[in-house]
Enzyme design. Structure first.
Site, mmCIF file in Angstrom:
data_model
loop_
_atom_site.group_PDB
_atom_site.id
_atom_site.type_symbol
_atom_site.label_atom_id
_atom_site.label_comp_id
_atom_site.label_asym_id
_atom_site.label_seq_id
_atom_site.Cartn_x
_atom_site.Cartn_y
_atom_site.Cartn_z
ATOM 1 C CG PHE A 153 -8.069 98.275 -8.775
ATOM 2 C CD1 PHE A 153 -9.073 97.624 -9.878
ATOM 3 C CD2 PHE A 153 -8.170 99.689 -9.281
ATOM 4 C CE1 PHE A 153 -9.289 98.330 -11.041
ATOM 5 C CE2 PHE A 153 -8.159 100.164 -10.070
ATOM 6 C CZ PHE A 153 -8.838 99.125 -11.421
ATOM 7 C CG HIS A 154 -9.822 93.030 -3.514
ATOM 8 N ND1 HIS A 154 -9.055 92.100 -3.690
ATOM 9 C CD2 HIS A 154 -10.927 92.425 -2.555
ATOM 10 C CE1 HIS A 154 -9.257 91.203 -2.751
ATOM 11 N NE2 HIS A 154 -10.296 91.194 -2.027
ATOM 12 C CE1 TYR A 155 -5.379 90.681 -0.565
ATOM 13 C CE2 TYR A 155 -6.958 91.777 0.109
ATOM 14 C CZ TYR A 155 -6.420 90.252 0.256
ATOM 15 O OH TYR A 155 -6.544 89.077 0.218
ATOM 16 N NE ARG A 156 -7.299 87.431 -3.049
ATOM 17 C CZ ARG A 156 -8.530 87.226 -2.710
ATOM 18 N NH1 ARG A 156 -9.033 86.958 -2.816
ATOM 19 N NH2 ARG A 156 -7.770 86.145 -1.399
ATOM 20 N NE ARG B 143 -2.800 96.361 -6.911
ATOM 21 C CZ ARG B 143 -3.905 97.088 -6.796
ATOM 22 N NH1 ARG B 143 -4.064 97.836 -5.661
ATOM 23 N NH2 ARG B 143 -4.720 95.720 -6.982
#
EC number: 3.1.15.-
Length: 194
Positions: free
Chosen positions: A130-133, A116
């Protein structure tokens, strides 16, 4: 392929190969993605792309990376490649957009926080897809190593250190850990639905 976007539980798996681990100095040299359903069944494999870099960049890598990327064939693929970071990012986003809407999936893989960081600097549009998770299999591995060593020792990666083989390894590794997770693995007898 709008019908393919219906599933919100789909997962995007990603792996990068880099010239090193310094997120300020090193660079992405390979990317691969796979989309699975929530049960880790592979739905589609994305493009596996070596990213063009000059020979001098590869020669400046540390000894471990030089040896590993020569042995895997990635070194030559990078030298032969005409694909830029921007093109690799665009092709990957185009692939993902056929299978899952932006923001729906956590970033999945091993040591995914490092990936990331590199994406944030070199492929920010993809990072934002992407989602932040994160779904980081390395977290489960570290917990198993400490709390259930026999479970951790029961899985062996292929360790090819190419992006696509590493993505496949991450999915297989999570499948391995899932069989030891009881109700978290979808045990309907415990009253948990899949």
């Amino acid at each position: 392929m709008a019908e393919n976007l219906a599933g919100n539980d789909r997962l995007i798996w990603i792996d990068l190969e880099m010239t090193g681990l310094d997120t300020d100095r090193d660079s992405i040299i390979e990317i691969a993605t796979i989309v699975t359903d929530a049960q880790l069944n592979v739905l589609a494999e994305g493009p596996e792309l070596a990213i063009a870099h000059p020979l001098e960049t590869l020669e400046a890598m540390d000894e471990w990376n030089r040896n590993q990327h020569r042995r895997s064939g990635l070194w030559q693929r990078v030298i032969d490649s005409q694909v830029t970071h921007a093109q690799a990012e665009a092709q990957t986003v185009a692939f993902l957009s056929e299978w899952i809407r932006a923001g729906a999936s956590p970033m999945c893989g091993n040591s995914i926080c490092q990936d990331r960081r590199f994406l944030h600097r070199q492929m920010s549009r993809l990072e934002r897809y992407f989602h932040y998770r994160n779904l980081d299999v390395s977290t489960i591995k570290e917990l198993a190593r400490r709390w259930a060593p026999t479970v951790a020792n029961g899985f062996a990666k292929s360790s090819a250190h190419t992006a696509l083989s590493d993505v496949r390894d991450s999915i297989d590794e999570l499948r391995h850990y899932r069989q030891f997770m009881g109700a978290l693995g979808g045990d309907t007898a415990a009253g948990v639905e899949n």
